[in-house]
Design a protein around this motif. Structure first.
Motif, PDB file in Angstrom:
ATOM      1  N   UNK A  18     -15.441   4.290  -6.191  1.00  0.00           N
ATOM      2  CA  UNK A  18     -14.079   4.797  -6.303  1.00  0.00           C
ATOM      3  C   UNK A  18     -13.286   4.029  -7.359  1.00  0.00           C
ATOM      4  N   UNK A  19     -12.172   4.637  -7.740  1.00  0.00           N
ATOM      5  CA  UNK A  19     -11.197   3.982  -8.610  1.00  0.00           C
ATOM      6  C   UNK A  19      -9.913   3.879  -7.804  1.00  0.00           C
ATOM      7  N   UNK A  20      -9.350   2.682  -7.786  1.00  0.00           N
ATOM      8  CA  UNK A  20      -8.070   2.457  -7.109  1.00  0.00           C
ATOM      9  C   UNK A  20      -7.044   2.015  -8.130  1.00  0.00           C
ATOM     10  N   UNK A  21      -5.794   2.367  -7.872  1.00  0.00           N
ATOM     11  CA  UNK A  21      -4.709   1.948  -8.751  1.00  0.00           C
ATOM     12  C   UNK A  21      -3.426   1.885  -7.924  1.00  0.00           C
ATOM     13  N   UNK A  22      -2.393   1.316  -8.510  1.00  0.00           N
ATOM     14  CA  UNK A  22      -1.093   1.301  -7.854  1.00  0.00           C
ATOM     15  C   UNK A  22      -0.377   2.613  -8.190  1.00  0.00           C
ATOM     16  N   UNK A  23       0.001   3.342  -7.153  1.00  0.00           N
ATOM     17  CA  UNK A  23       0.750   4.579  -7.319  1.00  0.00           C
ATOM     18  C   UNK A  23       2.040   4.403  -6.541  1.00  0.00           C
ATOM     19  N   UNK A  24       3.145   4.414  -7.254  1.00  0.00           N
ATOM     20  CA  UNK A  24       4.462   4.153  -6.654  1.00  0.00           C
ATOM     21  C   UNK A  24       4.432   2.851  -5.853  1.00  0.00           C
ATOM     22  N   UNK A  25       3.752   1.840  -6.392  1.00  0.00           N
ATOM     23  CA  UNK A  25       3.703   0.524  -5.768  1.00  0.00           C
ATOM     24  C   UNK A  25       2.693   0.355  -4.651  1.00  0.00           C
ATOM     25  N   UNK A  26       1.963   1.419  -4.318  1.00  0.00           N
ATOM     26  CA  UNK A  26       0.995   1.349  -3.215  1.00  0.00           C
ATOM     27  C   UNK A  26      -0.427   1.489  -3.752  1.00  0.00           C
ATOM     28  N   UNK A  27      -1.334   0.656  -3.230  1.00  0.00           N
ATOM     29  CA  UNK A  27      -2.729   0.756  -3.646  1.00  0.00           C
ATOM     30  C   UNK A  27      -3.303   2.077  -3.146  1.00  0.00           C
ATOM     31  N   UNK A  28      -3.860   2.846  -4.063  1.00  0.00           N
ATOM     32  CA  UNK A  28      -4.284   4.216  -3.766  1.00  0.00           C
ATOM     33  C   UNK A  28      -5.635   4.508  -4.374  1.00  0.00           C
ATOM     34  N   UNK A  29      -6.470   5.224  -3.618  1.00  0.00           N
ATOM     35  CA  UNK A  29      -7.728   5.726  -4.158  1.00  0.00           C
ATOM     36  C   UNK A  29      -7.369   6.932  -5.022  1.00  0.00           C
ATOM     37  N   UNK A  30      -7.655   6.838  -6.316  1.00  0.00           N
ATOM     38  CA  UNK A  30      -7.257   7.900  -7.237  1.00  0.00           C
ATOM     39  C   UNK A  30      -8.437   8.737  -7.730  1.00  0.00           C
ATOM     40  N   UNK A  68      -2.014   9.364   8.629  1.00  0.00           N
ATOM     41  CA  UNK A  68      -1.215   8.431   7.828  1.00  0.00           C
ATOM     42  C   UNK A  68      -1.639   8.415   6.363  1.00  0.00           C
ATOM     43  N   UNK A  69      -2.768   9.071   6.040  1.00  0.00           N
ATOM     44  CA  UNK A  69      -3.261   9.081   4.670  1.00  0.00           C
ATOM     45  C   UNK A  69      -3.754   7.717   4.231  1.00  0.00           C
ATOM     46  N   UNK A  70      -4.422   7.007   5.169  1.00  0.00           N
ATOM     47  CA  UNK A  70      -4.914   5.660   4.874  1.00  0.00           C
ATOM     48  C   UNK A  70      -6.413   5.564   5.133  1.00  0.00           C
ATOM     49  N   UNK A  71      -7.085   4.808   4.261  1.00  0.00           N
ATOM     50  CA  UNK A  71      -8.518   4.578   4.399  1.00  0.00           C
ATOM     51  C   UNK A  71      -8.763   3.080   4.221  1.00  0.00           C
ATOM     52  N   UNK A  72      -9.547   2.496   5.136  1.00  0.00           N
ATOM     53  CA  UNK A  72      -9.920   1.094   5.035  1.00  0.00           C
ATOM     54  C   UNK A  72     -11.280   1.025   4.365  1.00  0.00           C
ATOM     55  N   UNK A  73     -11.362   0.248   3.300  1.00  0.00           N
ATOM     56  CA  UNK A  73     -12.596   0.154   2.508  1.00  0.00           C
ATOM     57  C   UNK A  73     -13.004  -1.306   2.358  1.00  0.00           C
ATOM     58  N   UNK A  74     -14.285  -1.572   2.613  1.00  0.00           N
ATOM     59  CA  UNK A  74     -14.894  -2.860   2.295  1.00  0.00           C
ATOM     60  C   UNK A  74     -15.401  -2.687   0.873  1.00  0.00           C
ATOM     61  N   UNK A  75     -14.828  -3.436  -0.072  1.00  0.00           N
ATOM     62  CA  UNK A  75     -15.145  -3.165  -1.485  1.00  0.00           C
ATOM     63  C   UNK A  75     -15.539  -4.410  -2.257  1.00  0.00           C
ATOM     64  N   UNK A  76     -16.202  -4.154  -3.390  1.00  0.00           N
ATOM     65  CA  UNK A  76     -16.514  -5.208  -4.353  1.00  0.00           C
ATOM     66  C   UNK A  76     -15.237  -5.529  -5.128  1.00  0.00           C
ATOM     67  N   UNK A  77     -15.329  -6.423  -6.094  1.00  0.00           N
ATOM     68  CA  UNK A  77     -14.173  -6.816  -6.895  1.00  0.00           C
ATOM     69  C   UNK A  77     -13.539  -5.602  -7.575  1.00  0.00           C
ATOM     70  N   UNK A  78     -12.221  -5.522  -7.493  1.00  0.00           N
ATOM     71  CA  UNK A  78     -11.457  -4.486  -8.194  1.00  0.00           C
ATOM     72  C   UNK A  78     -10.983  -5.101  -9.509  1.00  0.00           C
ATOM     73  N   UNK A  79     -11.779  -4.932 -10.547  1.00  0.00           N
ATOM     74  CA  UNK A  79     -11.524  -5.583 -11.829  1.00  0.00           C
ATOM     75  C   UNK A  79     -10.180  -5.157 -12.401  1.00  0.00           C
ATOM     76  N   UNK A  80      -9.881  -3.855 -12.384  1.00  0.00           N
ATOM     77  CA  UNK A  80      -8.644  -3.367 -13.002  1.00  0.00           C
ATOM     78  C   UNK A  80      -7.391  -3.845 -12.270  1.00  0.00           C
ATOM     79  N   UNK A  81      -7.533  -4.261 -11.001  1.00  0.00           N
ATOM     80  CA  UNK A  81      -6.384  -4.752 -10.241  1.00  0.00           C
ATOM     81  C   UNK A  81      -6.412  -6.267 -10.075  1.00  0.00           C
ATOM     82  N   UNK A  82      -7.466  -6.909 -10.586  1.00  0.00           N
ATOM     83  CA  UNK A  82      -7.573  -8.360 -10.481  1.00  0.00           C
ATOM     84  C   UNK A  82      -7.718  -8.844  -9.050  1.00  0.00           C
ATOM     85  N   UNK A  83      -8.438  -8.087  -8.220  1.00  0.00           N
ATOM     86  CA  UNK A  83      -8.612  -8.446  -6.806  1.00  0.00           C
ATOM     87  C   UNK A  83     -10.072  -8.743  -6.507  1.00  0.00           C
TER      88      UNK A  83
END
Length: 97
Positions: A81-93, A41-56
């Motif tokens: 890692x760096x995550x961002x919205x790609x075509x509206x979906x949160x993605x590890x970039x 499915x191309x999905x990864x579940x991550x336990x992460x610290x604050x995502x500053x660039x996404x305000x999460x």
């Protein structure tokens, strides 16, 4: 006329410098740990610290990742890692080596 051109060049330099600084800030790496992978499915579940660039805040969530990115990941792996919205979906970039 020279003053107008010099002012325009100074303003352009300021805008370029500011946007570069903002991009560098947005590309800040976040620490996390891979909890689960679903390569099909191309999905990864991550336990992460604050995502500053996404305000999460820090949490556990599912991200999209392409095949090349998935090949670099394994369950239980600590990552940066760096995550961002790609075509509206949160993605590890990006992953830090």
């Amino acid at each position: 006329m020279k003053k107008i051109i010099l002012s325009a060049l100074a303003a352009a330099t300021l805008v370029i410098g500011t946007s570069t600084a903002l991009f560098a800030q947005d590309a800040a790496f976040t620490k996390g740990s891979v909890k689960a992978l679903d390569a099909e499915a191309g999905k990864v579940t991550i336990v992460h610290e604050e995502l500053v660039n996404l305000g999460m805040p820090a949490m556990t969530m599912v991200f999209r990742a392409d095949k090349d990115m998935m090949a670099k990941l394994s369950e239980g792996q600590d990552i940066e890692f760096v995550a961002d919205r790609v075509e509206g979906k949160l993605t590890v970039v990006e992953l830090k080596d």
